[in-house]
Design a protein around this motif. Structure first.
Motif, PDB file in Angstrom:
ATOM      1  N   GLN A 190      -5.159   7.318   4.420  1.00 19.20           N
ATOM      2  CA  GLN A 190      -4.233   7.976   3.495  1.00 19.20           C
ATOM      3  C   GLN A 190      -2.790   7.582   3.799  1.00 19.20           C
ATOM      4  O   GLN A 190      -2.453   7.187   4.918  1.00 19.20           O
ATOM      5  CB  GLN A 190      -4.380   9.504   3.533  1.00 19.20           C
ATOM      6  CG  GLN A 190      -4.133  10.127   4.877  1.00 19.20           C
ATOM      7  CD  GLN A 190      -4.203  11.656   4.863  1.00 19.20           C
ATOM      8  OE1 GLN A 190      -3.732  12.284   5.791  1.00 19.20           O
ATOM      9  NE2 GLN A 190      -4.772  12.273   3.847  1.00 19.20           N
ATOM     10  N   VAL A 247       0.188  10.440  -1.264  1.00 21.62           N
ATOM     11  CA  VAL A 247       0.355   9.565  -2.433  1.00 21.62           C
ATOM     12  C   VAL A 247      -0.835   8.636  -2.594  1.00 21.62           C
ATOM     13  O   VAL A 247      -1.013   8.011  -3.633  1.00 21.62           O
ATOM     14  CB  VAL A 247       1.676   8.742  -2.346  1.00 21.62           C
ATOM     15  CG1 VAL A 247       2.880   9.656  -2.395  1.00 21.62           C
ATOM     16  CG2 VAL A 247       1.712   7.846  -1.105  1.00 21.62           C
ATOM     17  N   SER A 248      -1.674   8.551  -1.523  1.00 23.12           N
ATOM     18  CA  SER A 248      -2.855   7.701  -1.610  1.00 23.12           C
ATOM     19  C   SER A 248      -3.914   8.192  -0.625  1.00 23.12           C
ATOM     20  O   SER A 248      -3.635   8.354   0.556  1.00 23.12           O
ATOM     21  CB  SER A 248      -2.478   6.255  -1.282  1.00 23.12           C
ATOM     22  OG  SER A 248      -3.622   5.439  -1.254  1.00 23.12           O
ATOM     23  N   ASP A 249      -5.117   8.478  -1.153  1.00 23.08           N
ATOM     24  CA  ASP A 249      -6.290   8.707  -0.314  1.00 23.08           C
ATOM     25  C   ASP A 249      -7.516   8.417  -1.179  1.00 23.08           C
ATOM     26  O   ASP A 249      -7.407   7.719  -2.190  1.00 23.08           O
ATOM     27  CB  ASP A 249      -6.302  10.118   0.297  1.00 23.08           C
ATOM     28  CG  ASP A 249      -6.446  11.245  -0.717  1.00 23.08           C
ATOM     29  OD1 ASP A 249      -6.662  10.953  -1.919  1.00 23.08           O
ATOM     30  OD2 ASP A 249      -6.346  12.427  -0.318  1.00 23.08           O
ATOM     31  N   GLN A 250      -8.693   8.964  -0.808  1.00 22.48           N
ATOM     32  CA  GLN A 250      -9.909   8.642  -1.571  1.00 22.48           C
ATOM     33  C   GLN A 250      -9.872   9.209  -2.990  1.00 22.48           C
ATOM     34  O   GLN A 250     -10.495   8.667  -3.895  1.00 22.48           O
ATOM     35  CB  GLN A 250     -11.154   9.175  -0.842  1.00 22.48           C
ATOM     36  CG  GLN A 250     -11.354   8.600   0.558  1.00 22.48           C
ATOM     37  CD  GLN A 250     -11.028   7.114   0.654  1.00 22.48           C
ATOM     38  OE1 GLN A 250     -10.021   6.733   1.220  1.00 22.48           O
ATOM     39  NE2 GLN A 250     -11.855   6.275   0.063  1.00 22.48           N
ATOM     40  N   GLY A 298       2.303   1.570  -3.508  1.00 27.69           N
ATOM     41  CA  GLY A 298       1.357   1.895  -4.575  1.00 27.69           C
ATOM     42  C   GLY A 298       0.872   0.693  -5.354  1.00 27.69           C
ATOM     43  O   GLY A 298       0.148   0.839  -6.348  1.00 27.69           O
ATOM     44  N   ASN A 319      -4.210   8.473  -6.083  1.00 30.80           N
ATOM     45  CA  ASN A 319      -3.484   7.199  -5.953  1.00 30.80           C
ATOM     46  C   ASN A 319      -2.318   7.210  -6.934  1.00 30.80           C
ATOM     47  O   ASN A 319      -2.442   6.759  -8.073  1.00 30.80           O
ATOM     48  CB  ASN A 319      -4.406   6.009  -6.211  1.00 30.80           C
ATOM     49  CG  ASN A 319      -3.726   4.696  -5.852  1.00 30.80           C
ATOM     50  OD1 ASN A 319      -3.031   4.610  -4.851  1.00 30.80           O
ATOM     51  ND2 ASN A 319      -3.913   3.685  -6.686  1.00 30.80           N
ATOM     52  N   ARG A 357       6.236   7.654  -6.832  1.00 34.58           N
ATOM     53  CA  ARG A 357       6.309   7.808  -5.372  1.00 34.58           C
ATOM     54  C   ARG A 357       7.740   7.972  -4.857  1.00 34.58           C
ATOM     55  O   ARG A 357       7.953   8.131  -3.659  1.00 34.58           O
ATOM     56  CB  ARG A 357       5.633   6.611  -4.680  1.00 34.58           C
ATOM     57  CG  ARG A 357       4.156   6.547  -4.969  1.00 34.58           C
ATOM     58  CD  ARG A 357       3.423   5.562  -4.086  1.00 34.58           C
ATOM     59  NE  ARG A 357       2.006   5.544  -4.419  1.00 34.58           N
ATOM     60  CZ  ARG A 357       1.042   5.083  -3.635  1.00 34.58           C
ATOM     61  NH1 ARG A 357       1.359   4.575  -2.448  1.00 34.58           N
ATOM     62  NH2 ARG A 357      -0.215   5.113  -4.006  1.00 34.58           N
ATOM     63  N   ALA A 363       0.834  -1.208   0.000  1.00 38.71           N
ATOM     64  CA  ALA A 363       0.000   0.000   0.000  1.00 38.71           C
ATOM     65  C   ALA A 363       0.870   1.259   0.000  1.00 38.71           C
ATOM     66  O   ALA A 363       0.554   2.248  -0.662  1.00 38.71           O
ATOM     67  CB  ALA A 363      -0.929  -0.015   1.219  1.00 38.71           C
ATOM     68  N   ARG A 414      -4.280  -0.381  -3.339  1.00 38.60           N
ATOM     69  CA  ARG A 414      -4.924   0.889  -2.977  1.00 38.60           C
ATOM     70  C   ARG A 414      -5.796   0.677  -1.740  1.00 38.60           C
ATOM     71  O   ARG A 414      -6.721  -0.147  -1.760  1.00 38.60           O
ATOM     72  CB  ARG A 414      -5.786   1.408  -4.121  1.00 38.60           C
ATOM     73  CG  ARG A 414      -6.379   2.761  -3.782  1.00 38.60           C
ATOM     74  CD  ARG A 414      -7.035   3.451  -4.953  1.00 38.60           C
ATOM     75  NE  ARG A 414      -7.368   4.824  -4.587  1.00 38.60           N
ATOM     76  CZ  ARG A 414      -7.880   5.697  -5.443  1.00 38.60           C
ATOM     77  NH1 ARG A 414      -8.086   5.355  -6.699  1.00 38.60           N
ATOM     78  NH2 ARG A 414      -8.174   6.917  -5.032  1.00 38.60           N
TER      79      ARG A 414
END
Length: 353
Positions: free
Chosen positions: A64, A72-75, A56, A78, A84, A53, A59
């Motif tokens: 986050q 680098v990742s939330d709703q 990347g 991504n 990254r 996660a 997901r």
């Protein structure tokens, strides 16, 4: 604990599901710049999923992930792995068999000027102790050398964070710990922030500054190796880290627990009043072999460890405990030996029914 300016990795309340099965449940931790963290736990606890996660490859369904204060990742966001600024070292090294050691190392430096690529490769070859093997091919190297090349390749582009997924699992036990210490030294030299995934606590202890012990998709305790061993916060951590036995006891005073081994003094958890039934964790280093002691125990089993023996001892009450004893004290099965207790603090849990 962490100054926000120096936080390199931040994972906030992530959930990861495979179909209807929840693998990671509201997991959070931070790691500061230049620190080596570790996700440690039994097979199937979700530690590799957390690493994926962060990288990347998975997901999260909620929560986050931030790297160097960038989401680098939330709703909504991504970022793909290549955006990254991470380096990865896998279990199988994945070196290119048709490329030399040097060409493997410069593989990730495509945008760099040729001269800078060569200089970085020379610098890393010296750092991993392989300056004369630049023209060798992977099949000509030992497993340990291949691992160092894989590490150098991942470090070459100076990633924000290096992720290591069970990187020593194909090595024998002695080489694992040695490599873990070597890799730690290399990462510290370059001030690399890194996260190691492993199920091997000796590897974790040899390499990491701080360790997250995981079970069933959650972090049980995020702490130093010393605290995980000496101050586990729950029974799972106490069982998973190190060796020991649980002995029943009863609180008889503010700082005293009565057990079959006698009264043990130390801090009793808040809320444990006299009469409270508890379980006490006894580590092998709490039971000291002492030829002059009037208190004795019978040797039931022994495991030779080189510099010491791990003895299983039966107390007069019938309870069995472990004791770590220097190996020049060579005692036979069924022999009676003198012991005394030496606690510097109690590890006590409420009695499990």
């Amino acid at each position: 604990m962490n100054d926000s300016a120096s936080i390199r990795v931040e994972v906030n309340n992530i959930d990861v599901c495979y179909g209807n099965k929840q693998i990671i449940n509201q997991l959070s931790f931070t790691l500061s710049e230049g620190k080596i963290g570790c996700l440690l736990g039994p097979s199937g606890c979700g530690k590799t999923t957390v690493l994926r996660a962060i990288a990347g490859f998975e997901r999260p369904s909620s929560g986050q992930v931030l790297i160097s204060n960038q989401i680098v990742s939330d709703q909504k966001i991504n970022l793909p792995p290549e955006k990254r600024h991470i380096g990865m070292v896998f279990q199988d090294f994945a070196l290119f068999p048709n490329l030399t050691v040097q060409d493997n190392i410069v593989f990730g430096l495509k945008g760099w000027p040729k001269k800078d690529q060569q200089n970085r490769a020379i610098e890393l070859l010296a750092m991993i102790g392989m300056p004369t093997l630049a023209r060798a091919y992977p099949h000509q190297l030992s497993g340990g050398q291949q691992q160092r090349v894989a590490l150098a390749r991942a470090m070459a582009p100076k990633p924000s964070i290096l992720l290591l997924d069970e990187p020593f699992s194909s090595m024998d036990v002695e080489l694992r710990e040695q490599l873990a210490r070597e890799v730690r030294q290399l990462l510290k030299q370059e001030n690399v922030t890194a996260i190691l995934v492993t199920h091997d606590q000796n590897e974790a202890f040899a390499m990491a500054d701080e360790i997250c012990v995981m079970n069933e998709g959650q972090i049980q305790q995020h702490d130093t190796a010393y605290n995980l061993y000496h101050k586990p916060i729950n029974r799972f951590v106490a069982d998973f880290i190190g060796e020991g036995v649980i002995v029943p006891g009863m609180v008889v005073g503010g700082n005293t627990v009565n057990t079959e081994l006698g009264n043990i003094h130390g801090l009793v958890p808040q809320g444990c009043k006299p009469g409270c039934q508890v379980d006490v964790l006894i580590r092998p280093d709490d039971i000291i072999h002492d030829d002059d002691s009037a208190e004795t125990a019978i040797v039931v089993e022994r495991a030779f460890r080189g510099s010491d023996f791990l003895y299983t001892l039966r107390m007069p009450s019938g309870i069995e405990v472990l004791s770590l004893v220097p190996s020049h004290h060579n005692h036979e099965i069924n022999e009676s030996i003198g012991i005394h207790l030496e606690f510097d603090h109690l590890v006590v849990f409420p009695r499990s029914h």
